[in-house]
Design a protein around this motif. Structure first.
Motif, PDB file in Angstrom:
ATOM      1  N   ALA A  33       0.935  -1.270   0.203  1.00  0.00           N
ATOM      2  CA  ALA A  33       0.039   0.167   0.065  1.00  0.00           C
ATOM      3  C   ALA A  33       0.568   1.179  -0.078  1.00  0.00           C
ATOM      4  N   HIS A  34       1.642   1.280   0.980  1.00  0.00           N
ATOM      5  CA  HIS A  34       2.745   2.718   0.907  1.00  0.00           C
ATOM      6  C   HIS A  34       3.369   2.407  -0.634  1.00  0.00           C
ATOM      7  N   ILE A 138      -2.178   4.602   8.850  1.00  0.00           N
ATOM      8  CA  ILE A 138      -1.383   3.435   7.766  1.00  0.00           C
ATOM      9  C   ILE A 138       0.215   3.898   7.339  1.00  0.00           C
ATOM     10  N   ARG A 139      -0.011   5.123   7.451  1.00  0.00           N
ATOM     11  CA  ARG A 139       1.642   5.715   7.172  1.00  0.00           C
ATOM     12  C   ARG A 139       2.752   5.569   8.130  1.00  0.00           C
ATOM     13  N   PHE A 140       2.446   5.322   9.558  1.00  0.00           N
ATOM     14  CA  PHE A 140       3.278   5.000  11.087  1.00  0.00           C
ATOM     15  C   PHE A 140       3.319   3.403  10.839  1.00  0.00           C
ATOM     16  N   ALA A 141       2.641   3.232  10.176  1.00  0.00           N
ATOM     17  CA  ALA A 141       2.221   1.516  10.551  1.00  0.00           C
ATOM     18  C   ALA A 141       2.868   0.209  10.915  1.00  0.00           C
ATOM     19  N   GLY A 177      -9.041  -0.838   4.984  1.00  0.00           N
ATOM     20  CA  GLY A 177      -9.105  -1.600   3.078  1.00  0.00           C
ATOM     21  C   GLY A 177      -8.184  -1.249   1.801  1.00  0.00           C
ATOM     22  N   ILE A 178      -8.028  -1.917   1.572  1.00  0.00           N
ATOM     23  CA  ILE A 178      -6.595  -2.076   0.533  1.00  0.00           C
ATOM     24  C   ILE A 178      -7.506  -2.411  -0.265  1.00  0.00           C
ATOM     25  N   ASP A 179      -7.410  -2.420  -1.203  1.00  0.00           N
ATOM     26  CA  ASP A 179      -7.235  -2.568  -2.582  1.00  0.00           C
ATOM     27  C   ASP A 179      -6.633  -4.694  -2.955  1.00  0.00           C
ATOM     28  N   PHE A 183      -4.074  -2.091  -4.088  1.00  0.00           N
ATOM     29  CA  PHE A 183      -3.260  -1.971  -2.832  1.00  0.00           C
ATOM     30  C   PHE A 183      -3.259  -0.537  -2.682  1.00  0.00           C
ATOM     31  N   HIS A 184      -4.228   0.098  -3.379  1.00  0.00           N
ATOM     32  CA  HIS A 184      -4.476   1.674  -2.794  1.00  0.00           C
ATOM     33  C   HIS A 184      -5.497   1.436  -2.085  1.00  0.00           C
ATOM     34  N   ILE A 185      -5.308   2.463  -0.780  1.00  0.00           N
ATOM     35  CA  ILE A 185      -6.615   2.656   0.035  1.00  0.00           C
ATOM     36  C   ILE A 185      -7.434   3.359  -0.335  1.00  0.00           C
ATOM     37  N   LEU A 186      -8.205   2.129   0.430  1.00  0.00           N
ATOM     38  CA  LEU A 186      -9.761   2.549  -0.300  1.00  0.00           C
ATOM     39  C   LEU A 186     -10.918   2.838   1.081  1.00  0.00           C
TER      40      LEU A 186
END
Length: 249
Positions: A33-34, A138-141, A177-179, A183-186
Motif C-alpha cells: 500500500a505504501h 497507516i503511514r506509521f503502521a 481496506g486496501i484494494d 493496493f490503493h487504500i480505499l
C-alpha cells in the motif's frame, strides 16, 4: 474437451492467485500500500494543500445539506504520532465557503484546535480531533510500537479488499481496506465520539514527478450514514505553509 481443459487452467490460475494473496502478511500488505501510494514521496510528503468542493450534510440529514464551492485543506503531515493516531497530529486547517459566505473554518496548530471563533474548549477539541485524525495510522503502521494484523478480506463498494487493523502505541485501533489488485487504500474506519466513522477514497490521481497518490473523492460516514462528500480537484505537495495559517481567527 478443449473447453474443459481451458476451464481447468483458468481455475488453477485463479486458485494460485488466491493462494498467493492469502499468503500475504499484514506487513506485506501495508508495504505494498505504501509503494502504491508513492513510496517515500508519499510517506515523507511533508505538506499538502488540497482544493476542491464538498457537499456537507449535518447528521446525514438531506434537509441540512450545504454545498461548499471553495473547500481547502492545508496539511502538515506529522513526523510522529506521540499521542495516538486519533489525537491531533502535525498541523491542519480546513476552510469551507459558499461563495463569500463562510460555512466553517477549523484548524489545529500542533497544540491547540480552533474554529472560526478561536481556540476550542479542551473537551470539544478532543472530540473534534478524534473524529478528524486517524488516516496517519497507516503511514506509521510499520514503525516501532505499532501492531498490524490481517483480518478477513472484504470489499469497498464492490472492490475486493484486504482488511488490515493498525493498533498504535496508545492502543487506538484503525481499520483499513486496501484494494487487492492496486493496493490503493480505499477506506479507513475507527470509533469516534460521534460513532463509528468510515472514510472511503476513490478517483485517485498522481501529483508531481514523484507520483504522490491523491484521492480525488473522499466521503465521510458516521454509523453508516454519509455526511460529507468531497471532490479534491487539485493538490500541492511539499510546499512550505506558514505557521500562522493554522491559528484562527
Amino acid at each position: 474437451m478443449r473447453n474443459v481443459l481451458l476451464t481447468m487452467i483458468l481455475l488453477c490460475a485463479v486458485s494460485a492467485a488466491t493462494a498467493r494473496a492469502g499468503e500475504l502478511t499484514a506487513r506485506q500488505i501495508v508495504e505494498r500500500a505504501h509503494a502504491a501510494a508513492g513510496g517515500e514521496a508519499w510517506l515523507k510528503a511533508g505538506t499538502n494543500v488540497m482544493r476542491g468542493d464538498a457537499t456537507l450534510c449535518r447528521d446525514g440529514d438531506p434537509t441540512k445539506c450545504v454545498h461548499a464551492d471553495r473547500y481547502v485543506m492545508y496539511r502538515v503531515y506529522p513526523t510522529e504520532l506521540a499521542h495516538g493516531a486519533h489525537a491531533g497530529s502535525g498541523k491542519f486547517r480546513l476552510d469551507a465557503f459558499d461563495g463569500d459566505r463562510r460555512i466553517f473554518q477549523v484548524a489545529f496548530d500542533g497544540a491547540r484546535s480552533y474554529d472560526q471563533d478561536g481556540p476550542l474548549p479542551p473537551d470539544r477539541a478532543m472530540s473534534d480531533e478524534m473524529s478528524a485524525f486517524g488516516f496517519s495510522a497507516i503511514r506509521f503502521a510499520l514503525e516501532d510500537g505499532f501492531k498490524v494484523e490481517r483480518l478477513l478480506d472484504g470489499d469497498v463498494e464492490g472492490r475486493p479488499t484486504h482488511t488490515v487493523r493498525v493498533t498504535d502505541p496508545s492502543g487506538q485501533k484503525t481499520l483499513f481496506g486496501i484494494d487487492t489488485e492496486s493496493f490503493h487504500i480505499l477506506s479507513a474506519a475507527w470509533q469516534s465520539p460521534r460513532g463509528w466513522h468510515e472514510r472511503r477514497y476513490s478517483e485517485f490521481y498522481r501529483v508531481g514527478r514523484e507520483g504522490f497518490l491523491q484521492p480525488g473523492r473522499v466521503r465521510h460516514y458516521y454509523e453508516g450514514v454519509r455526511s460529507v462528500d468531497i471532490h479534491w480537484t487539485s493538490a500541492e505537495i511539499g510546499n512550505a505553509i506558514p505557521d500562522a495559517t493554522f491559528v484562527l481567527p
